[in-house]
Design a protein around this motif. Structure first.
Motif, PDB file in Angstrom:
ATOM      1  N   ALA A  25       0.854  -1.164  -0.040  1.00 53.08           N
ATOM      2  CA  ALA A  25      -0.049   0.078  -0.086  1.00 53.08           C
ATOM      3  C   ALA A  25       0.823   0.916   0.041  1.00 53.08           C
ATOM      4  CB  ALA A  25      -1.032   0.113   1.088  1.00 53.08           C
ATOM      5  N   GLY A  26       2.281   1.143  -0.138  1.00 53.84           N
ATOM      6  CA  GLY A  26       3.076   2.048   0.080  1.00 53.84           C
ATOM      7  C   GLY A  26       3.500   2.906   1.247  1.00 53.84           C
ATOM      8  N   ARG A  27       3.329   1.976   2.246  1.00 55.90           N
ATOM      9  CA  ARG A  27       3.776   2.351   3.723  1.00 55.90           C
ATOM     10  C   ARG A  27       4.806   1.860   3.938  1.00 55.90           C
ATOM     11  NH1 ARG A  27       1.410   6.936   5.045  1.00 55.90           N
ATOM     12  NH2 ARG A  27       1.765   6.357   7.163  1.00 55.90           N
ATOM     13  N   LEU A  28       5.758   2.346   5.102  1.00 59.25           N
ATOM     14  CA  LEU A  28       6.750   1.425   5.674  1.00 59.25           C
ATOM     15  C   LEU A  28       6.579   1.429   6.969  1.00 59.25           C
ATOM     16  CD1 LEU A  28       9.739   3.352   4.118  1.00 59.25           C
ATOM     17  CD2 LEU A  28       9.212   1.323   3.507  1.00 59.25           C
ATOM     18  N   PRO A  29       6.825   0.147   7.392  1.00 63.36           N
ATOM     19  CA  PRO A  29       6.584  -0.302   8.904  1.00 63.36           C
ATOM     20  C   PRO A  29       7.548   0.500   9.751  1.00 63.36           C
ATOM     21  CG  PRO A  29       7.079  -2.130   7.884  1.00 63.36           C
ATOM     22  CD  PRO A  29       6.672  -1.213   6.911  1.00 63.36           C
ATOM     23  N   ALA A  30       7.258   1.225  10.949  1.00 59.72           N
ATOM     24  CA  ALA A  30       8.315   1.936  11.697  1.00 59.72           C
ATOM     25  C   ALA A  30       8.088   1.529  13.388  1.00 59.72           C
ATOM     26  CB  ALA A  30       8.282   3.435  11.389  1.00 59.72           C
ATOM     27  N   ILE A  31       9.211   1.667  14.048  1.00 61.75           N
ATOM     28  CA  ILE A  31       9.221   1.637  15.248  1.00 61.75           C
ATOM     29  C   ILE A  31       9.679   2.797  15.983  1.00 61.75           C
ATOM     30  CG2 ILE A  31       9.604   0.217  17.491  1.00 61.75           C
ATOM     31  CD1 ILE A  31       9.790  -2.408  15.559  1.00 61.75           C
ATOM     32  N   VAL A  32       9.141   3.163  16.888  1.00 59.37           N
ATOM     33  CA  VAL A  32       9.605   4.621  17.439  1.00 59.37           C
ATOM     34  C   VAL A  32      10.160   4.385  19.093  1.00 59.37           C
ATOM     35  CG1 VAL A  32       9.119   6.942  18.087  1.00 59.37           C
ATOM     36  CG2 VAL A  32       7.794   5.988  16.058  1.00 59.37           C
ATOM     37  N   TYR A  33      11.320   4.623  19.034  1.00 49.78           N
ATOM     38  CA  TYR A  33      11.916   4.161  20.541  1.00 49.78           C
ATOM     39  C   TYR A  33      12.280   5.879  21.213  1.00 49.78           C
ATOM     40  CZ  TYR A  33      12.915  -0.206  18.546  1.00 49.78           C
ATOM     41  OH  TYR A  33      12.720  -1.574  18.125  1.00 49.78           O
ATOM     42  N   GLY A  34      12.522   5.839  22.316  1.00 52.66           N
ATOM     43  CA  GLY A  34      13.090   6.664  23.171  1.00 52.66           C
ATOM     44  C   GLY A  34      12.232   7.567  24.075  1.00 52.66           C
ATOM     45  N   GLY A  35      12.475   8.519  24.906  1.00 51.65           N
ATOM     46  CA  GLY A  35      11.646   9.611  25.458  1.00 51.65           C
ATOM     47  C   GLY A  35      11.316   8.552  26.679  1.00 51.65           C
ATOM     48  N   LYS A  36      12.123   7.354  27.133  1.00 47.56           N
ATOM     49  CA  LYS A  36      11.859   6.581  28.303  1.00 47.56           C
ATOM     50  C   LYS A  36      10.455   6.095  28.170  1.00 47.56           C
ATOM     51  CE  LYS A  36      15.462   8.799  31.115  1.00 47.56           C
ATOM     52  NZ  LYS A  36      15.722   9.655  32.660  1.00 47.56           N
ATOM     53  N   LYS A  37       9.850   5.811  26.967  1.00 56.09           N
ATOM     54  CA  LYS A  37       8.576   5.040  26.882  1.00 56.09           C
ATOM     55  C   LYS A  37       8.661   3.943  26.166  1.00 56.09           C
ATOM     56  CE  LYS A  37       6.244   9.807  26.365  1.00 56.09           C
ATOM     57  NZ  LYS A  37       5.378  10.478  25.697  1.00 56.09           N
ATOM     58  N   ASP A  38       7.662   3.290  26.317  1.00 57.81           N
ATOM     59  CA  ASP A  38       7.858   1.914  25.570  1.00 57.81           C
ATOM     60  C   ASP A  38       7.743   2.347  24.162  1.00 57.81           C
ATOM     61  OD1 ASP A  38       7.495   0.359  27.876  1.00 57.81           O
ATOM     62  OD2 ASP A  38       5.363   0.371  27.924  1.00 57.81           O
ATOM     63  N   PRO A  39       8.244   1.304  23.008  1.00 55.93           N
ATOM     64  CA  PRO A  39       8.454   1.342  21.774  1.00 55.93           C
ATOM     65  C   PRO A  39       6.914   1.445  21.220  1.00 55.93           C
ATOM     66  CG  PRO A  39       9.920  -0.342  22.392  1.00 55.93           C
ATOM     67  CD  PRO A  39       9.030   0.179  23.616  1.00 55.93           C
ATOM     68  N   ALA A  40       6.746   2.526  20.129  1.00 56.54           N
ATOM     69  CA  ALA A  40       5.343   2.451  19.689  1.00 56.54           C
ATOM     70  C   ALA A  40       5.609   2.141  18.200  1.00 56.54           C
ATOM     71  CB  ALA A  40       4.870   3.996  19.647  1.00 56.54           C
ATOM     72  N   VAL A  41       4.558   1.415  17.703  1.00 50.48           N
ATOM     73  CA  VAL A  41       4.517   0.817  16.071  1.00 50.48           C
ATOM     74  C   VAL A  41       3.939   1.913  15.477  1.00 50.48           C
ATOM     75  CG1 VAL A  41       5.067  -1.573  16.666  1.00 50.48           C
ATOM     76  CG2 VAL A  41       2.514  -0.578  16.780  1.00 50.48           C
ATOM     77  N   ALA A  42       4.398   2.276  14.195  1.00 49.48           N
ATOM     78  CA  ALA A  42       3.859   3.438  13.198  1.00 49.48           C
ATOM     79  C   ALA A  42       3.799   2.837  12.032  1.00 49.48           C
ATOM     80  CB  ALA A  42       4.309   4.525  13.656  1.00 49.48           C
ATOM     81  N   SER A  43       3.551   3.650  10.982  1.00 55.03           N
ATOM     82  CA  SER A  43       3.915   3.460   9.576  1.00 55.03           C
ATOM     83  C   SER A  43       3.994   4.933   8.913  1.00 55.03           C
ATOM     84  CB  SER A  43       2.839   2.731   8.798  1.00 55.03           C
ATOM     85  OG  SER A  43       1.774   3.420   8.561  1.00 55.03           O
ATOM     86  N   VAL A  44       5.094   4.673   8.096  1.00 52.81           N
ATOM     87  CA  VAL A  44       5.117   6.133   7.499  1.00 52.81           C
ATOM     88  C   VAL A  44       5.121   6.055   5.687  1.00 52.81           C
ATOM     89  CG1 VAL A  44       6.560   7.042   8.797  1.00 52.81           C
ATOM     90  CG2 VAL A  44       7.695   5.859   7.132  1.00 52.81           C
ATOM     91  N   ASP A  45       4.848   6.892   4.696  1.00 52.85           N
ATOM     92  CA  ASP A  45       4.545   6.923   3.711  1.00 52.85           C
ATOM     93  C   ASP A  45       5.992   6.692   2.903  1.00 52.85           C
ATOM     94  OD1 ASP A  45       4.762   8.876   0.892  1.00 52.85           O
ATOM     95  OD2 ASP A  45       2.787   7.794   1.218  1.00 52.85           O
ATOM     96  N   ALA A  46       6.198   5.627   2.252  1.00 48.83           N
ATOM     97  CA  ALA A  46       7.302   5.261   1.732  1.00 48.83           C
ATOM     98  C   ALA A  46       8.082   6.445   0.514  1.00 48.83           C
ATOM     99  CB  ALA A  46       7.251   3.897   0.831  1.00 48.83           C
ATOM    100  N   LYS A  47       7.236   7.063  -0.156  1.00 49.37           N
ATOM    101  CA  LYS A  47       7.634   7.906  -1.104  1.00 49.37           C
ATOM    102  C   LYS A  47       8.091   9.337  -0.291  1.00 49.37           C
ATOM    103  CE  LYS A  47       5.173   6.623  -5.261  1.00 49.37           C
ATOM    104  NZ  LYS A  47       4.018   7.054  -5.995  1.00 49.37           N
ATOM    105  N   GLU A  48       7.552   9.764   0.672  1.00 47.91           N
ATOM    106  CA  GLU A  48       7.677  10.761   1.569  1.00 47.91           C
ATOM    107  C   GLU A  48       8.990  10.316   2.163  1.00 47.91           C
ATOM    108  OE1 GLU A  48       5.943  13.624   5.229  1.00 47.91           O
ATOM    109  OE2 GLU A  48       5.024  11.664   4.596  1.00 47.91           O
ATOM    110  N   PHE A  49       9.346   9.430   2.709  1.00 48.49           N
ATOM    111  CA  PHE A  49      10.627   8.950   3.598  1.00 48.49           C
ATOM    112  C   PHE A  49      11.555   8.880   2.426  1.00 48.49           C
ATOM    113  CE2 PHE A  49      13.268   5.789   5.357  1.00 48.49           C
ATOM    114  CZ  PHE A  49      13.640   6.421   6.482  1.00 48.49           C
TER     115      PHE A  49
END
Length: 64
Positions: A25-49
Motif C-alpha cells: 500500500a506504499g507504507r513503511l512499518p516503523a518502530i519509534v523508540y526513546g523518551g523513556k517510553k515503551d516502543p510505539a509501532v507506526a507506519s510512514v509513507d514510503a515516497k515521503e521517506f
C-alpha cells in the motif's frame, strides 16, 4: 542540525502478512523508540521517506 518532519500513522502490532500488505500500500512499518517510553509501532509513507533521505545530505532529526 536540520529537523525534518515526517507524518506517520499509528498501527497495531502486525503479522508478517499484514506488514506485506502495508508495504504494498506504499507504507513503511516503523518502530519509534526513546523518551523513556515503551516502543510505539507506526507506519510512514514510503515516497515521503525516500524524498527526505534523497534531499538530506547531513544527519537530520526526524520527529514522527
Amino acid at each position: 542540525m536540520q529537523t525534518v518532519e515526517l507524518s506517520s500513522e499509528k498501527r497495531e502490532l502486525s503479522t508478517k502478512g499484514a506488514l506485506g500488505d502495508l508495504r504494498r500500500a506504499g507504507r513503511l512499518p516503523a518502530i519509534v523508540y526513546g523518551g523513556k517510553k515503551d516502543p510505539a509501532v507506526a507506519s510512514v509513507d514510503a515516497k515521503e521517506f525516500a524524498k527526505i533521505l534523497k534531499d538530506s545530505v547531513k544527519i537530520v532529526i526526524v520527529p514522527i
